[in-house]
Every structure is written in C-alpha cells, then in structure tokens.
Design a protein around this motif. Structure first.
Motif, PDB file in Angstrom:
ATOM      1  N   UNK A 110       0.618  -1.014  -0.071  1.00 40.16           N
ATOM      2  CA  UNK A 110      -0.037   0.090  -0.187  1.00 40.16           C
ATOM      3  C   UNK A 110       0.810   0.847   0.096  1.00 40.16           C
ATOM      4  N   UNK A 111       2.037   1.176  -0.453  1.00 38.23           N
ATOM      5  CA  UNK A 111       2.993   2.449  -0.727  1.00 38.23           C
ATOM      6  C   UNK A 111       4.210   2.342  -0.132  1.00 38.23           C
ATOM      7  N   UNK A 112       5.139   3.131  -0.708  1.00 37.50           N
ATOM      8  CA  UNK A 112       6.492   3.268   0.000  1.00 37.50           C
ATOM      9  C   UNK A 112       7.271   4.577   0.297  1.00 37.50           C
ATOM     10  N   UNK A 113       7.701   5.140   1.199  1.00 40.09           N
ATOM     11  CA  UNK A 113       7.582   6.834   1.559  1.00 40.09           C
ATOM     12  C   UNK A 113       9.227   6.994   1.759  1.00 40.09           C
ATOM     13  N   UNK A 114       9.794   8.043   1.031  1.00 39.51           N
ATOM     14  CA  UNK A 114      10.960   8.403   1.211  1.00 39.51           C
ATOM     15  C   UNK A 114      11.457   8.338   2.731  1.00 39.51           C
ATOM     16  N   UNK A 115      10.817   9.287   3.452  1.00 38.73           N
ATOM     17  CA  UNK A 115      11.151   9.018   4.656  1.00 38.73           C
ATOM     18  C   UNK A 115      11.727   7.650   6.150  1.00 38.73           C
ATOM     19  N   UNK A 116      10.918   7.302   4.846  1.00 42.57           N
ATOM     20  CA  UNK A 116      11.530   5.753   5.336  1.00 42.57           C
ATOM     21  C   UNK A 116      12.971   4.877   5.381  1.00 42.57           C
ATOM     22  N   UNK A 117      13.796   5.629   4.451  1.00 40.90           N
ATOM     23  CA  UNK A 117      14.825   5.060   3.860  1.00 40.90           C
ATOM     24  C   UNK A 117      15.992   5.083   4.847  1.00 40.90           C
ATOM     25  N   UNK A 118      17.130   4.335   4.570  1.00 37.50           N
ATOM     26  CA  UNK A 118      17.613   4.378   5.665  1.00 37.50           C
ATOM     27  C   UNK A 118      19.328   5.817   5.891  1.00 37.50           C
ATOM     28  N   UNK A 119      19.633   5.232   7.026  1.00 32.71           N
ATOM     29  CA  UNK A 119      20.349   7.121   7.156  1.00 32.71           C
ATOM     30  C   UNK A 119      21.245   6.955   6.013  1.00 32.71           C
TER      31      UNK A 119
END
Length: 204
Positions: free
Chosen positions: A74-83
């Motif tokens: 249900x979606x992919x979020x840029x703010x969940x990417x790794x440091x």
C-alpha cells in the motif's frame, strides 16, 4: 494504530560487512529466503497492509511478505529510507572507526535528523491508512533512531536489529510508544537502555 517496523532481508553488502545506507543494493537469495521464512511466522489475520521505504531491498522484502500473507502493498515512503552515510557507504564496517573517528563521515545525514524523519513517515502512514494494522519494511539504523525518538533514549544504545526482525509500535492519543524491539519486549530492552544512559551520565 498498530504498526510493525521490519528490517529488510539480507543483501550482498550486508553479507560482506559493507556500510550500505542509501546505496540501493538489492536483496540476495538469502534475503529473499529470510522474507519467506518471516512471513510464515506472521499471522495474516493480524495485519491489513504492507508498506516500505522506497529503496529496492525494502520494497522487494515488502512484496515478498505481502504475497505470502495475501495482503496489499500500500505504498512506499521516502522518509523510511536508511540514513545517508555519505562517503562511508561501501566501506567495510570494521574499518569505519579507524578511518573516521567519531563516525563523522563527509556528507553524512545528521544523526539527529533521522528519528524525526522516520516519525514523519509513520505519521503519514497513520493518516493514509487510518485504523489499519501496518507492516512497514525499513532499515536497521532508521528503525533504531525511530524507536529512540519515541522512547527518549540514545539510538546508539539500542541493540542491532537482524534482517527481518520485527519491532512493534503503537500510537494512542497522538503519541507513539515502543512495544517490542526486534521481537523482545520493550520493558526488557529498556533496562539495558537505562543502564547505558546512566553510565554516560556518570562518565560526564
């Protein structure tokens, strides 16, 4: 809201001990097998949707989990990417401290920005999937910083999270709370976190 933060499956860079960060390394066969095995331990009836970071290793892990559980992605979020580890990406983790004392990598995303960024992602997920029970596939350092932001501890004191480990959080009355860390209860983990914080205070 109930949400589980799941670290993606293994990549070749994980296997070879390389700092990965934002570099978009795909899952290897072990990582895919880890996702299949993890899905077999989850109860599809307890979850509604799967989301992920936008990096390929997280998205593929999410797709494998969703397919096995019969849930929608249900979606992919840029703010969940790794440091972003800047110049250190692709470097052997064992050599990091010698090359950059204090882990002050050129072009590194500031540690203090990671947790709040992850919380923004969770808030967006909560808004877009109100009332849903969500599996969110992300990354080890990002997850530790998010948990630390919720609990008020230092992210460096959180334990390392294995591939496909599950850390549950919940939001009640607009506040996020840590429920489990890599499958262990937060009450158990908190003792070690508090002890580490006490040692820092005594040393200071």
């Amino acid at each position: 809201m109930r949400l589980a933060l799941i670290r993606h499956g293994q990549t070749d860079w994980n296997l070879n001990g390389l700092m990965q960060g934002r570099t978009d390394i795909p899952l290897n066969d072990t990582g895919r097998a880890q996702a299949e095995a993890a899905a077999a331990l989850l109860d599809a009836a307890e979850w509604d949707v799967v989301v992920s970071s936008t990096l390929g290793r997280a998205r593929e892990t999410a797709e494998l989990l969703a397919r096995r559980l019969g849930l929608p992605v249900a979606g992919a979020y840029d703010d969940l990417v790794e440091q972003d580890f800047g110049a250190a990406e692709g470097t052997l983790v064992a050599e990091i401290d010698a090359r950059w004392p204090g882990r002050a990598f050129p072009r590194k995303e500031a540690d203090e920005h990671v947790g709040p960024r992850g919380i923004r992602a969770l808030e967006r997920i909560a808004d877009e999937h109100a009332g849903a029970r969500v599996l969110a596939v992300a990354h080890g350092t990002l997850i530790r910083h998010v948990l630390a932001e919720m609990s008020g501890h230092d992210a460096r004191h959180y334990p390392r999270l294995d591939n496909l480990s599950v850390s549950e959080v919940r939001r009640t009355d607009a506040a996020w709370q840590v429920v489990t860390v890599g499958g262990r209860s937060f009450a158990e983990v908190r003792e070690a976190l508090d002890a580490a914080a006490d040692l820092v205070r005594l040393a200071g």
